[in-house]
Design a protein around this motif. Structure first.
Motif, PDB file in Angstrom:
ATOM      1  N   MET A   1     -24.156   5.495  83.151  1.00 58.12           N
ATOM      2  CA  MET A   1     -23.975   6.582  82.187  1.00 58.12           C
ATOM      3  C   MET A   1     -23.369   7.812  82.859  1.00 58.12           C
ATOM      4  SD  MET A   1     -24.166   7.556  79.088  1.00 58.12           S
ATOM      5  CE  MET A   1     -25.203   6.301  78.351  1.00 58.12           C
ATOM      6  N   ARG A   2     -23.774   8.072  84.088  1.00 59.02           N
ATOM      7  CA  ARG A   2     -23.230   9.215  84.814  1.00 59.02           C
ATOM      8  C   ARG A   2     -21.735   9.032  85.064  1.00 59.02           C
ATOM      9  NH1 ARG A   2     -25.065  13.505  87.476  1.00 59.02           N
ATOM     10  NH2 ARG A   2     -23.870  14.311  89.235  1.00 59.02           N
ATOM     11  N   ASP A   3     -21.319   7.777  85.394  1.00 63.61           N
ATOM     12  CA  ASP A   3     -19.908   7.502  85.603  1.00 63.61           C
ATOM     13  C   ASP A   3     -19.125   7.671  84.313  1.00 63.61           C
ATOM     14  OD1 ASP A   3     -20.445   4.838  88.028  1.00 63.61           O
ATOM     15  OD2 ASP A   3     -20.334   7.024  88.259  1.00 63.61           O
TER      16      ASP A   3
ATOM     17  N   ARG B   1     -19.903   9.684  81.845  1.00 63.76           N
ATOM     18  CA  ARG B   1     -19.804  11.126  81.610  1.00 63.76           C
ATOM     19  C   ARG B   1     -18.696  11.725  82.461  1.00 63.76           C
ATOM     20  NH1 ARG B   1     -21.438  15.694  84.162  1.00 63.76           N
ATOM     21  NH2 ARG B   1     -22.023  17.509  82.863  1.00 63.76           N
ATOM     22  N   ALA B   2     -18.654  11.347  83.737  1.00 68.11           N
ATOM     23  CA  ALA B   2     -17.632  11.878  84.635  1.00 68.11           C
ATOM     24  C   ALA B   2     -16.238  11.498  84.154  1.00 68.11           C
ATOM     25  CB  ALA B   2     -17.871  11.360  86.049  1.00 68.11           C
TER      26      ALA B   2
ATOM     27  N   LEU C   1     -15.330  10.823  81.017  1.00 68.04           N
ATOM     28  CA  LEU C   1     -15.032  11.575  79.800  1.00 68.04           C
ATOM     29  C   LEU C   1     -14.650  13.018  80.114  1.00 68.04           C
ATOM     30  CD1 LEU C   1     -17.874  10.262  77.440  1.00 68.04           C
ATOM     31  CD2 LEU C   1     -15.413   9.854  77.189  1.00 68.04           C
ATOM     32  N   VAL C   2     -15.384  13.635  81.050  1.00 66.78           N
ATOM     33  CA  VAL C   2     -15.082  15.015  81.422  1.00 66.78           C
ATOM     34  C   VAL C   2     -13.690  15.095  82.031  1.00 66.78           C
ATOM     35  CG1 VAL C   2     -15.677  16.875  83.018  1.00 66.78           C
ATOM     36  CG2 VAL C   2     -17.470  15.757  81.696  1.00 66.78           C
TER      37      VAL C   2
ATOM     38  N   PHE D   1     -19.546  22.103  84.287  1.00 65.79           N
ATOM     39  CA  PHE D   1     -19.836  20.665  84.325  1.00 65.79           C
ATOM     40  C   PHE D   1     -20.188  20.154  85.724  1.00 65.79           C
ATOM     41  CE2 PHE D   1     -17.148  21.181  80.544  1.00 65.79           C
ATOM     42  CZ  PHE D   1     -17.955  20.557  79.598  1.00 65.79           C
TER      43      PHE D   1
END
Length: 236
Positions: free
Chosen positions: A1-3, A5-6, A8-9, A80
């Motif tokens: 999930m963290r990847d 998010r990264a 998408l950002v 972010f």
């Protein structure tokens, strides 16, 4: 999930960077000073808005003076928490360059955020006093309400008559305020909340013609911003 998010950002940042560069090109051909579109934030707003200093008129004006690269570097790192190595990939630069961009942008934003906050009641009082003095043609009272080094910035966008360069000095601004009333002869006004602070909305009949916001220090106006571009006022 963290990847995810990264990713998408990063994608959003690259898209925003391209949009900012394109907008900056368009802004260079804008007629006269540019002011941000007002965001109605008071009880009359159609939808609730999460309010903080990030949408204040003063801060939005400063953000607009940042280069696209400075703005992206600042938001990605400070909001972010994106590392400068990844920011470098978005900007096509180096981590050191990204760090320097963010540092410059941070200093300019901090200068706005460190200004003393003026209460809502004080801002409304000064706005109403300024309006009353302008309507009465009272130059002396207007000069008293203005800081000697005050600046007036107007955004007409080439659509309506407005000063195309900042106007400086209390007496010059006072004369301009009275002259504009004499020419346009507005008939009603209302205090509204825009970008988290009171603003003076002035009408000719049912048409909103001016939206004034101010910055105040020691009871006097240091900056008077007038948004008159009808394309930016239509949603208010």
């Amino acid at each position: 999930m963290r990847d995810l998010r990264a990713w998408l950002v990063t994608v959003a940042a690259r898209t925003s960077y391209n949009v900012l560069k394109s907008a900056r090109v368009r802004r260079e051909s804008y007629v006269g000073p540019w002011l941000p579109e007002p965001l109605l934030t008071g009880p009359d707003a159609a939808a609730a808005v999460l309010m903080d200093e990030s949408v204040s008129t003063a801060l939005l004006v400063v953000m607009e003076t940042l280069t696209p690269a400075e703005r992206v570097a600042l938001v990605l790192h400070d909001v972010f928490d994106v590392p400068f190595g990844r920011i470098a990939g978005v900007l096509g630069s180096t981590p050191a360059a990204g760090r320097k961009l963010a540092s410059r942008a941070r200093a300019r934003v901090a200068a706005v955020q460190e200004r003393p906050r003026v209460s809502r009641a004080e801002t409304e009082r000064v706005l109403k006093a300024f309006k009353a003095a302008a309507d009465a043609g009272d130059i002396a009272e207007l000069v008293q309400l203005l800081d000697p080094g005050a600046v007036h910035v107007a955004d007409g966008g080439g659509k309506v008559t407005a000063a195309r360069r900042p106007v400086r000095g209390a007496e010059t601004i006072a004369l301009l305020a009275v002259r504009q009333i004499e020419i346009r002869r507005p008939d009603t006004f209302q205090i509204v909340e825009v970008n988290g602070s009171p603003a003076l909305a002035t009408f000719c009949g049912d048409v909103l013609v001016w939206l004034d916001t101010v910055e105040i220090a020691d009871g006097r106006i240091t900056t008077w911003r007038r948004l008159a571009n009808p394309e930016k006022l239509g949603h208010i």
